[in-house]
Design a protein around this motif. Structure first.
Motif, PDB file in Angstrom:
ATOM      1  N   ILE A 113       0.918  -1.421  -0.351  1.00  0.00           N
ATOM      2  CA  ILE A 113      -0.342  -0.135  -0.102  1.00  0.00           C
ATOM      3  C   ILE A 113       0.858   0.697   0.205  1.00  0.00           C
ATOM      4  N   ILE A 114       1.475   1.248   1.118  1.00  0.00           N
ATOM      5  CA  ILE A 114       3.273   2.641   0.763  1.00  0.00           C
ATOM      6  C   ILE A 114       3.704   2.828  -0.371  1.00  0.00           C
ATOM      7  N   ILE A 115       4.185   1.597  -0.838  1.00  0.00           N
ATOM      8  CA  ILE A 115       5.307   1.867  -2.419  1.00  0.00           C
ATOM      9  C   ILE A 115       3.969   2.861  -3.065  1.00  0.00           C
ATOM     10  N   SER A 116       2.809   1.286  -3.938  1.00  0.00           N
ATOM     11  CA  SER A 116       2.154   2.206  -4.993  1.00  0.00           C
ATOM     12  C   SER A 116       1.290   3.568  -4.689  1.00  0.00           C
ATOM     13  N   SER A 117       0.808   3.552  -2.620  1.00  0.00           N
ATOM     14  CA  SER A 117       0.556   5.143  -3.145  1.00  0.00           C
ATOM     15  C   SER A 117       1.390   6.673  -2.878  1.00  0.00           C
ATOM     16  N   ILE A 118       3.010   5.860  -2.931  1.00  0.00           N
ATOM     17  CA  ILE A 118       4.157   6.923  -2.676  1.00  0.00           C
ATOM     18  C   ILE A 118       4.275   6.878  -4.668  1.00  0.00           C
ATOM     19  N   CYS A 119       4.332   5.958  -5.409  1.00  0.00           N
ATOM     20  CA  CYS A 119       4.438   6.090  -6.566  1.00  0.00           C
ATOM     21  C   CYS A 119       2.972   7.541  -7.015  1.00  0.00           C
ATOM     22  N   PHE A 120       1.856   6.478  -6.670  1.00  0.00           N
ATOM     23  CA  PHE A 120       1.035   7.317  -7.172  1.00  0.00           C
ATOM     24  C   PHE A 120       1.066   9.016  -6.877  1.00  0.00           C
ATOM     25  N   SER A 121       1.330   9.149  -5.493  1.00  0.00           N
ATOM     26  CA  SER A 121       1.789  10.934  -4.855  1.00  0.00           C
ATOM     27  C   SER A 121       3.214  11.049  -6.246  1.00  0.00           C
ATOM     28  N   ALA A 122       4.155  10.625  -6.073  1.00  0.00           N
ATOM     29  CA  ALA A 122       5.026  11.046  -7.072  1.00  0.00           C
ATOM     30  C   ALA A 122       4.709  11.462  -8.523  1.00  0.00           C
ATOM     31  N   ILE A 123       3.144  11.046  -9.010  1.00  0.00           N
ATOM     32  CA  ILE A 123       3.048  11.876 -10.229  1.00  0.00           C
ATOM     33  C   ILE A 123       2.349  13.597 -10.502  1.00  0.00           C
ATOM     34  N   HIS A 124       2.605  13.205  -8.852  1.00  0.00           N
ATOM     35  CA  HIS A 124       2.008  14.785  -8.858  1.00  0.00           C
ATOM     36  C   HIS A 124       2.779  15.721  -8.519  1.00  0.00           C
ATOM     37  N   PHE A 125       4.079  15.141  -9.088  1.00  0.00           N
ATOM     38  CA  PHE A 125       5.213  15.994  -8.516  1.00  0.00           C
ATOM     39  C   PHE A 125       4.950  17.616  -9.064  1.00  0.00           C
ATOM     40  N   GLU A 126       4.227  17.974 -10.262  1.00  0.00           N
ATOM     41  CA  GLU A 126       3.603  19.537 -10.630  1.00  0.00           C
ATOM     42  C   GLU A 126       3.321  20.309  -9.792  1.00  0.00           C
ATOM     43  N   THR A 127       2.993  19.795  -8.634  1.00  0.00           N
ATOM     44  CA  THR A 127       1.359  20.737  -7.720  1.00  0.00           C
ATOM     45  C   THR A 127       2.172  19.766  -5.973  1.00  0.00           C
ATOM     46  N   PRO A 128       3.185  20.585  -5.955  1.00  0.00           N
ATOM     47  CA  PRO A 128       4.017  19.677  -4.567  1.00  0.00           C
ATOM     48  C   PRO A 128       2.568  19.917  -3.139  1.00  0.00           C
ATOM     49  N   GLY A 129       2.258  20.905  -3.132  1.00  0.00           N
ATOM     50  CA  GLY A 129       1.190  20.803  -2.488  1.00  0.00           C
ATOM     51  C   GLY A 129       0.241  19.609  -1.924  1.00  0.00           C
ATOM     52  N   ASN A 130      -0.152  18.809  -3.497  1.00  0.00           N
ATOM     53  CA  ASN A 130      -0.970  18.591  -2.811  1.00  0.00           C
ATOM     54  C   ASN A 130      -0.085  16.353  -3.733  1.00  0.00           C
ATOM     55  N   LEU A 131       1.136  17.009  -2.325  1.00  0.00           N
ATOM     56  CA  LEU A 131       1.669  15.192  -2.586  1.00  0.00           C
ATOM     57  C   LEU A 131       1.664  14.343  -1.319  1.00  0.00           C
ATOM     58  N   LEU A 132       0.829  14.949  -0.479  1.00  0.00           N
ATOM     59  CA  LEU A 132       0.498  14.680   0.679  1.00  0.00           C
ATOM     60  C   LEU A 132      -1.074  14.368   0.644  1.00  0.00           C
ATOM     61  N   PRO A 133      -1.835  15.010   0.140  1.00  0.00           N
ATOM     62  CA  PRO A 133      -2.862  14.386  -0.082  1.00  0.00           C
ATOM     63  C   PRO A 133      -3.226  13.549  -1.023  1.00  0.00           C
ATOM     64  N   SER A 134      -2.218  13.053  -1.952  1.00  0.00           N
ATOM     65  CA  SER A 134      -2.218  12.174  -2.441  1.00  0.00           C
ATOM     66  C   SER A 134      -2.028  10.851  -2.421  1.00  0.00           C
ATOM     67  N   PHE A 135      -0.696  11.069  -1.469  1.00  0.00           N
ATOM     68  CA  PHE A 135      -0.140   9.770  -0.803  1.00  0.00           C
ATOM     69  C   PHE A 135      -1.386  10.085   0.634  1.00  0.00           C
ATOM     70  N   ILE A 136      -2.150  10.050   0.414  1.00  0.00           N
ATOM     71  CA  ILE A 136      -3.719   9.857   1.586  1.00  0.00           C
ATOM     72  C   ILE A 136      -4.516   9.378   1.132  1.00  0.00           C
ATOM     73  N   PHE A 137      -4.518   9.784  -0.131  1.00  0.00           N
ATOM     74  CA  PHE A 137      -6.253   9.242  -1.313  1.00  0.00           C
ATOM     75  C   PHE A 137      -5.412   7.738  -1.784  1.00  0.00           C
ATOM     76  N   GLY A 138      -4.546   7.601  -1.968  1.00  0.00           N
ATOM     77  CA  GLY A 138      -3.731   6.280  -2.709  1.00  0.00           C
ATOM     78  C   GLY A 138      -3.695   5.607  -1.679  1.00  0.00           C
ATOM     79  N   ILE A 139      -3.673   5.889  -0.127  1.00  0.00           N
ATOM     80  CA  ILE A 139      -3.763   4.197   0.371  1.00  0.00           C
ATOM     81  C   ILE A 139      -5.266   4.326   1.228  1.00  0.00           C
TER      82      ILE A 139
END
Length: 268
Positions: free
Chosen positions: A165-191
């Motif tokens: 779950i963590i690795i998949s969510s980190i990868c999902f979060s990483a593709i949102h690097f264009e919007t740094p403020g969205n990295l953690l919200p995307s990680f939480i969404f991925g989980i």
């Protein structure tokens, strides 16, 4: 699937996705291409490059090949669970707001000259191809298929559930690097999305959650943004502001619990 392969596949998707957009930007930079034409073309290229990137990786690396006729797992979908998906999407919005406001929180508590939001808002516009096709269709379908049904499932074959779950969510979060403020919200969404997919074994619920979440964000930013953010400013990050954050956590817990315990007979 090993962690390194998951990371490399995410990187490959990202590179393939950005190559056509980069070529388009270079054409504009070194030619006299009209900027209005560029804006129209960019929406189309954005959508096509995303589809191309995911389909190419699916074709080359998704083995054994899934049955494309039922890859979205629509059969047997319980539409009574949609209200709980909406609750989760709203909860994610509440939980993610302080993460989006991280810099503003620091500014507020360190600077007496705190500036309120200054944005230009307009009516919800369904015309841009980016909004209709990219945000509400391509992203929910292809990102959920790649990061949950493919990446997460393959990681589970080699690692424990939590690590997958963590690795998949980190990868999902990483593709949102264009919007740094969205990295953690995307990680939480991925989980959350991984948990829903793991419990229900139906990717359609994750796709619907992604669609609803993106729709909510788009509605707030384009239609209700000004009054909403002005109201948030008025709270001055007081107890009510953080009570909303806690309320969001409770909504997520309620929604996930209802969805994952509603039926224990899901099948892939």
């Amino acid at each position: 699937m090993k962690i390194t392969k998951a990371i490399l596949l995410t990187l490959l998707v990202t590179v393939i996705y950005y190559i056509p957009q980069g070529i388009l930007v270079l054409l504009v930079k070194y030619t006299n291409w009209d900027i209005n034409l560029f804006n129209a073309m960019f929406d189309i290229v954005w959508s096509l490059s995303a589809v191309m990137a995911y389909l190419l990786v699916f074709y080359l690396f998704w083995k054994p090949k899934p049955h494309y006729s039922n890859v979205l797992d629509i059969d047997g979908l319980d539409y009574n669970l949609i209200p709980y998906l909406i609750l989760i999407a709203i909860g994610l919005g509440f939980v993610g707001q302080p993460l989006w406001d991280y810099n503003r929180l620091i500014e507020y508590f360190q600077n007496a000259n705190f500036q309120p939001y200054n944005r230009t808002y307009g009516e919800l516009n369904f015309e841009p191809l980016y909004f209709m096709l990219g945000t509400l269709i391509i992203a929910p379908i292809f990102e959920e298929l790649f990061f949950r049904k493919f990446l997460f499932s393959k990681l589970q074959e080699k690692y424990q559930l939590n690590l997958a779950i963590i690795i998949s969510s980190i990868c999902f979060s990483a593709i949102h690097f264009e919007t740094p403020g969205n990295l953690l919200p995307s990680f939480i969404f991925g989980i959350i999305s991984c948990l829903i997919y793991f419990k229900t074994k139906k990717i359609s619920y994750s796709i619907l959650l992604h669609f609803i979440s993106n729709l909510c964000v788009s509605l707030i930013n384009t239609r209700f943004g000004e009054p909403f953010f002005n109201w948030l400013d008025g709270l001055k990050y007081d107890l009510v502001y953080w009570a909303i954050f806690i309320f969001g956590i409770l909504l997520i817990i309620l929604g996930v619990k209802k969805i994952t315990t509603a039926n224990n007979t899901y099948s892939k």
